[in-house]
Design a protein around this motif. Structure first.
Motif, PDB file in Angstrom:
ATOM      1  N   GLU A  19       0.825  -1.192   0.000  1.00  0.00           N
ATOM      2  CA  GLU A  19       0.000   0.000   0.000  1.00  0.00           C
ATOM      3  C   GLU A  19       0.869   1.256   0.000  1.00  0.00           C
ATOM      4  N   THR A  20       0.554   2.190  -0.876  1.00  0.00           N
ATOM      5  CA  THR A  20       1.230   3.476  -0.921  1.00  0.00           C
ATOM      6  C   THR A  20       0.579   4.378   0.121  1.00  0.00           C
ATOM      7  N   VAL A  21       1.389   5.057   0.916  1.00  0.00           N
ATOM      8  CA  VAL A  21       0.870   5.910   1.985  1.00  0.00           C
ATOM      9  C   VAL A  21       1.279   7.356   1.741  1.00  0.00           C
ATOM     10  N   ASP A  36       5.066   7.612   0.786  1.00  0.00           N
ATOM     11  CA  ASP A  36       5.938   6.571   1.332  1.00  0.00           C
ATOM     12  C   ASP A  36       7.201   7.164   1.959  1.00  0.00           C
ATOM     13  N   VAL A  57      -4.101   9.244  -4.598  1.00  0.00           N
ATOM     14  CA  VAL A  57      -4.666   7.981  -4.124  1.00  0.00           C
ATOM     15  C   VAL A  57      -5.674   7.461  -5.135  1.00  0.00           C
ATOM     16  N   LEU A  61      -5.582   3.851  -7.042  1.00  0.00           N
ATOM     17  CA  LEU A  61      -6.691   2.900  -6.917  1.00  0.00           C
ATOM     18  C   LEU A  61      -7.286   2.570  -8.281  1.00  0.00           C
ATOM     19  N   ALA A  66      -3.013  -0.098  -4.296  1.00  0.00           N
ATOM     20  CA  ALA A  66      -3.553   0.149  -2.960  1.00  0.00           C
ATOM     21  C   ALA A  66      -2.884   1.398  -2.407  1.00  0.00           C
ATOM     22  N   ALA A  67      -3.691   2.327  -1.891  1.00  0.00           N
ATOM     23  CA  ALA A  67      -3.144   3.569  -1.354  1.00  0.00           C
ATOM     24  C   ALA A  67      -4.121   4.186  -0.374  1.00  0.00           C
ATOM     25  N   LYS A  68      -3.564   4.962   0.563  1.00  0.00           N
ATOM     26  CA  LYS A  68      -4.363   5.719   1.526  1.00  0.00           C
ATOM     27  C   LYS A  68      -3.660   7.029   1.811  1.00  0.00           C
TER      28      LYS A  68
END
Length: 102
Positions: A19-21, A36, A57, A61, A66-68
């Motif tokens: 997941e990318t944050v 990240d 994000v 998606l 996946a990212a938030k």
């Protein structure tokens, strides 16, 4: 087929991408966005930083990733207050260039 031939072992299970944050935090009078942990952009207004991160994000998606995005609150009055980021909702971004990274 040889036993060492990868095709003889059946389908290869692919691990999902991590997941990318995106983190939005107030820094020295501007709102800084990181992806990240790496610099992504600085914004003069909190809402522009949020829009940029949320559009990024949405793009990830839309491409199956996946990212938030998380918003770090402005520093509290005392050091005893823990800073806890808040998760932002995913949005549909129809104009990703509206808030360009400065």
């Amino acid at each position: 087929m040889k036993a060492s031939d990868p095709a003889s072992h059946g389908p290869v299970e692919r691990k999902p991408d991590p997941e990318t944050v995106f983190l939005i935090a107030p820094t020295a009078g501007v709102w800084t966005v990181t992806k990240d942990g790496a610099f992504f952009g600085d914004y003069l207004k909190e809402e522009h930083a949020q829009a940029s991160a949320q559009c990024a994000v949405a793009a990830i998606l839309a491409n199956g990733g996946a990212a938030k995005a998380y918003l770090m609150p402005e520093p509290a009055a005392g050091p005893e207050t823990p800073q806890v980021p808040t998760a932002l909702e995913a949005v549909v971004c129809d104009r990703p260039s509206r808030y360009p990274v400065s």
